[in-house]
Scaffold this motif. Sequence first.
Motif, short mmCIF file in Angstrom:
data_model
loop_
_atom_site.label_atom_id
_atom_site.label_comp_id
_atom_site.label_asym_id
_atom_site.label_seq_id
_atom_site.Cartn_x
_atom_site.Cartn_y
_atom_site.Cartn_z
N THR A 43 29.30 13.63 63.02
CA THR A 43 29.36 11.96 62.42
C THR A 43 27.99 11.60 63.35
O THR A 43 27.64 10.86 62.27
N CYS A 85 37.72 7.48 50.01
CA CYS A 85 37.41 9.21 49.60
C CYS A 85 38.59 9.30 49.10
O CYS A 85 37.67 10.61 48.30
N ALA A 88 36.43 9.96 46.01
CA ALA A 88 35.16 11.12 46.56
C ALA A 88 35.50 12.56 46.22
O ALA A 88 35.06 13.21 45.63
N ALA A 95 28.35 15.23 46.46
CA ALA A 95 27.87 13.71 47.03
C ALA A 95 28.94 12.13 46.09
O ALA A 95 27.74 12.31 44.82
N VAL A 97 28.41 7.97 46.05
CA VAL A 97 27.74 6.71 46.17
C VAL A 97 27.83 5.45 45.90
O VAL A 97 28.17 5.42 45.10
N TYR A 122 28.89 2.91 50.84
CA TYR A 122 29.87 4.09 50.70
C TYR A 122 28.63 5.67 50.74
O TYR A 122 28.46 4.91 49.52
N ALA A 123 28.90 6.15 51.38
CA ALA A 123 28.28 7.27 50.55
C ALA A 123 28.95 8.61 51.55
O ALA A 123 28.99 9.10 52.22
N GLY A 124 29.68 9.55 50.21
CA GLY A 124 30.24 10.86 50.50
C GLY A 124 30.95 11.44 50.21
O GLY A 124 30.15 11.44 49.00
N THR A 136 36.93 14.24 53.75
CA THR A 136 35.29 13.46 53.15
C THR A 136 34.68 13.51 54.98
O THR A 136 35.03 13.66 55.40
N CYS A 138 31.95 11.17 55.88
CA CYS A 138 31.27 9.87 54.79
C CYS A 138 30.84 9.13 55.39
O CYS A 138 30.99 8.99 57.00
N LEU A 140 29.79 4.55 56.42
CA LEU A 140 29.72 3.67 55.36
C LEU A 140 28.97 2.45 56.97
O LEU A 140 28.47 2.60 57.36
#
Length: 507
Positions: A43, A85, A88, A95, A97, A122-124, A136, A138, A140
């Motif tokens: 992470t 998620c 997602a 991914a 986004v 958000y990108a996951g 996921t 992800c 934020l």
Amino acid sequence: MSSKAQRLPADVSQVVEDADRLAVLRGLDAIDTAADADFDRITALAAAIIEAPVALVTLLDTDRQWFKSRIGLDAKETATDISFCAHAIAAGDDAMVVTDATLDPRFVRSPLVTGPEHIRFYAGVPIVVAGARIGTLCVLDREMKAAPPADRLAQLKTLADLAASLFTLKDANRNGAIAKAELAREEKRRAIALDAASLASWVWDVRTDIIDCDVLMAELFNLPPSNRLKARDILRAIDPRDVYQTETRFRDALSGSDDYFGEYRVTGFDPPRWIATRGRVVERDSDGKPTLIFGVNYDITERKLGDERQRLLLRELNHRVKNTLATVQALATQTVRHARQPSEFLEAFSARLQALGAAHSMLSDREWRGIGISELARTEVKPFETGDKPRIAISGPDLLLSPDQAVGLGLILHELASNALKYGSLTSPSGKVDLDWKTQSRKGARRLVLTWRESGGPQVAPPDRHGFGSILIRRSLAKVIDSEVTHEFRPGGVFAEISMSLEHALK
């Protein structure tokens, strides 16, 4: 489908509720586990790559989304129905986004957007384990951001794959630890069971002639303690009387089937130790010859000794039955000859038969190993104690008599007591009997000397004719080696002395 998941779009709910996906997720048993530094590193890298303040490793169940690792967020979980998620993992393996959540109709009313978390970006990337998108990786941001470059998203996907590998590896380690613990428990149970049953388990590699075994195996065969023995050493330990039969039965059994059972004696023990073997061929070569055999050995000495005792007891019983029948026939013949009328015969014969039966019953209870003289004396004279106050005094050290001694002495004591009640001291209220015995040494040999003294009864005179009772007193020990019986009618009361060697009695 849960009530919360129903608030998701149908296509998203279908993915979240997929049974195969949930089976993989729950099989990992990772939700609600402790923090893990390995996932925290992932992470941290994700947050640095995308340049965002919040990064999560999420696991999506039907009702809640739980964070295995989190940076920049206090909450440990959220509801699935408000989760970014969930969308997602429904979107595919690439991914997803969201540059500005306030402009995305899927999230514009989400508490994560409208509430204190104030999520905008958000990108996951789905974490895929065993073909299932379980959650996921992800990132934020609370500020809207432009979509990250493709190379950054590729790096995020690489980290998600790394997280998937970590879940797989840790699950394998967990399962391995569980399997190891179960194996250890099973081995302990097996060891306890074998120990409780006194079983020695073994594996014989026929090609090397080596037997891997429990230490008990060496003990059973009187060999030095070891977990590895040579088969030829085991064979040498078998009693020569049983070697040929054991080898023959073993070869015959293994050539005809996979199972073997045998029993044999082991040298070096007195009495001989008996061992039983059960074996099974578990591997053969291309020619069908055994190469690996499993089996157990166990001590059957007690059973064999018990069988031998049973055979000896049966032989003894057959011998005693023949002797008893001969004795009963002689008692009947002589009692008839000396009886004046049938009623007299019936009474005398029944009493003598009961005396004989009492001795036989005690011997049978003790498997014909003999009777203590104290117990025999009390059993035979007890029926003749007619008053409230005992008039037959019994004393002497307890000794174990052989079956022949016990039967003969039992008949004598019965006749003496019967005659005392009919004609002797026990006919008078003041009469009594002293029955005692002691041991003496004569010419280096131990002897039992038992005396019967009557007193306090009527004047005694020798009878004109000796009845069968007197004859029985003198002859009941005829089968007992080196025995002597004195039977005298003294004026003050009947006197009897029985003497017999104790060298033939049981010790």
